[in-house]
Design a protein around this motif. Sequence first.
Motif, PDB file in Angstrom:
ATOM      1  N   ASP A   1     -61.993 -27.304 -18.612  1.00  0.00           N
ATOM      2  CA  ASP A   1     -62.207 -26.537 -17.385  1.00  0.00           C
ATOM      3  C   ASP A   1     -63.367 -25.558 -17.560  1.00  0.00           C
ATOM      4  O   ASP A   1     -64.016 -25.511 -18.603  1.00  0.00           O
ATOM      5  CB  ASP A   1     -60.926 -25.823 -16.954  1.00  0.00           C
TER       6      ASP A   1
ATOM      7  N   ARG B   1     -69.079 -32.627  -6.998  1.00  0.00           N
ATOM      8  CA  ARG B   1     -68.145 -31.925  -6.118  1.00  0.00           C
ATOM      9  C   ARG B   1     -67.079 -31.166  -6.908  1.00  0.00           C
ATOM     10  O   ARG B   1     -66.531 -30.167  -6.436  1.00  0.00           O
ATOM     11  CB  ARG B   1     -67.472 -32.921  -5.188  1.00  0.00           C
ATOM     12  N   TYR B   2     -66.801 -31.616  -8.145  1.00  0.00           N
ATOM     13  CA  TYR B   2     -65.708 -31.020  -8.918  1.00  0.00           C
ATOM     14  C   TYR B   2     -66.202 -30.316 -10.171  1.00  0.00           C
ATOM     15  O   TYR B   2     -65.433 -30.088 -11.104  1.00  0.00           O
ATOM     16  CB  TYR B   2     -64.697 -32.109  -9.288  1.00  0.00           C
TER      17      TYR B   2
ATOM     18  N   MET C   1     -61.495 -30.831 -15.128  1.00  0.00           N
ATOM     19  CA  MET C   1     -62.024 -32.203 -15.111  1.00  0.00           C
ATOM     20  C   MET C   1     -61.636 -32.924 -16.387  1.00  0.00           C
ATOM     21  O   MET C   1     -61.589 -32.310 -17.468  1.00  0.00           O
ATOM     22  CB  MET C   1     -63.553 -32.190 -14.994  1.00  0.00           C
TER      23      MET C   1
ATOM     24  N   GLY D   1     -70.911 -30.871 -12.713  1.00  0.00           N
ATOM     25  CA  GLY D   1     -69.986 -31.980 -12.589  1.00  0.00           C
ATOM     26  C   GLY D   1     -70.229 -33.140 -13.529  1.00  0.00           C
ATOM     27  O   GLY D   1     -69.673 -34.215 -13.347  1.00  0.00           O
TER      28      GLY D   1
ATOM     29  N   SER E   1     -55.793 -35.004  -9.097  1.00  0.00           N
ATOM     30  CA  SER E   1     -55.671 -35.315  -7.671  1.00  0.00           C
ATOM     31  C   SER E   1     -56.799 -36.210  -7.180  1.00  0.00           C
ATOM     32  O   SER E   1     -56.689 -36.799  -6.107  1.00  0.00           O
ATOM     33  CB  SER E   1     -55.668 -34.022  -6.861  1.00  0.00           C
ATOM     34  N   TYR E   2     -57.895 -36.248  -7.903  1.00  0.00           N
ATOM     35  CA  TYR E   2     -59.072 -37.005  -7.487  1.00  0.00           C
ATOM     36  C   TYR E   2     -59.568 -37.794  -8.698  1.00  0.00           C
ATOM     37  O   TYR E   2     -59.592 -37.267  -9.805  1.00  0.00           O
ATOM     38  CB  TYR E   2     -60.168 -36.050  -7.005  1.00  0.00           C
ATOM     39  N   TRP E   3     -59.974 -39.042  -8.452  1.00  0.00           N
ATOM     40  CA  TRP E   3     -60.499 -39.845  -9.544  1.00  0.00           C
ATOM     41  C   TRP E   3     -61.424 -40.926  -9.031  1.00  0.00           C
ATOM     42  O   TRP E   3     -61.460 -41.227  -7.837  1.00  0.00           O
ATOM     43  CB  TRP E   3     -59.383 -40.447 -10.397  1.00  0.00           C
TER      44      TRP E   3
ATOM     45  N   PRO F   1     -57.336 -29.395  -9.206  1.00  0.00           N
ATOM     46  CA  PRO F   1     -57.652 -28.006  -8.845  1.00  0.00           C
ATOM     47  C   PRO F   1     -57.101 -27.044  -9.893  1.00  0.00           C
ATOM     48  O   PRO F   1     -56.032 -27.268 -10.459  1.00  0.00           O
ATOM     49  CB  PRO F   1     -56.939 -27.816  -7.499  1.00  0.00           C
TER      50      PRO F   1
ATOM     51  N   ALA G   1     -60.248 -35.177 -11.573  1.00  0.00           N
ATOM     52  CA  ALA G   1     -60.283 -33.723 -11.425  1.00  0.00           C
ATOM     53  C   ALA G   1     -58.979 -33.227 -10.821  1.00  0.00           C
ATOM     54  O   ALA G   1     -58.338 -33.933 -10.032  1.00  0.00           O
ATOM     55  CB  ALA G   1     -61.466 -33.306 -10.543  1.00  0.00           C
TER      56      ALA G   1
ATOM     57  N   ALA H   1     -69.697 -36.029 -11.191  1.00  0.00           N
ATOM     58  CA  ALA H   1     -68.859 -35.681 -10.031  1.00  0.00           C
ATOM     59  C   ALA H   1     -69.206 -34.267  -9.605  1.00  0.00           C
ATOM     60  O   ALA H   1     -68.423 -33.334  -9.834  1.00  0.00           O
ATOM     61  CB  ALA H   1     -67.380 -35.813 -10.390  1.00  0.00           C
TER      62      ALA H   1
ATOM     63  N   TYR I   1     -62.038 -26.246 -11.106  1.00  0.00           N
ATOM     64  CA  TYR I   1     -61.442 -27.554 -11.363  1.00  0.00           C
ATOM     65  C   TYR I   1     -61.288 -27.819 -12.855  1.00  0.00           C
ATOM     66  O   TYR I   1     -62.132 -27.449 -13.666  1.00  0.00           O
ATOM     67  CB  TYR I   1     -62.296 -28.671 -10.761  1.00  0.00           C
TER      68      TYR I   1
END
Length: 124
Positions: free
Chosen positions: A52, A26-27, A34, A76, A112-114, A99, A97, A24, A32
């Motif tokens: 982190d 982006r994260y 993760m 990532g 918040s993101y998966w 923030p 991930a 990933a 982030y």
Amino acid sequence: QAVFTESGGGSVRAGESLRLSCSAPRYGGRGYCMGWFRQTPGREREGVAATDGDGTRVFGVAVKGRATISRGQSMGTLYLQLINLKPEDTAMYYCAAAPGFCPPFVESVEFSYWGQGTQVTVSS
């Protein structure tokens, strides 16, 4: 291109091990936390492990002592090694991930993101 690319799930017997992988980019930055959470139908998601950019690592009670989380050299990239798997580890595992830095307890990570998830099935 998928934001999260997960792999490594499968069907194993109790006592065996698995290594889950996630990409990933982006994260992957320092901003982030993760990690991985897991979920089975009808149950709430359960935090498994997270790390982190400062090197903090947090683990869920159910996997503590059996899980290792690490970041790969590529931005990532995240790994989760699970040993001595139990039937109760059966679940869909999601790379995720949040923030900011990781809090002291994985249960407090607000992912918040998966990704789409990778299934882990452990038979007795």
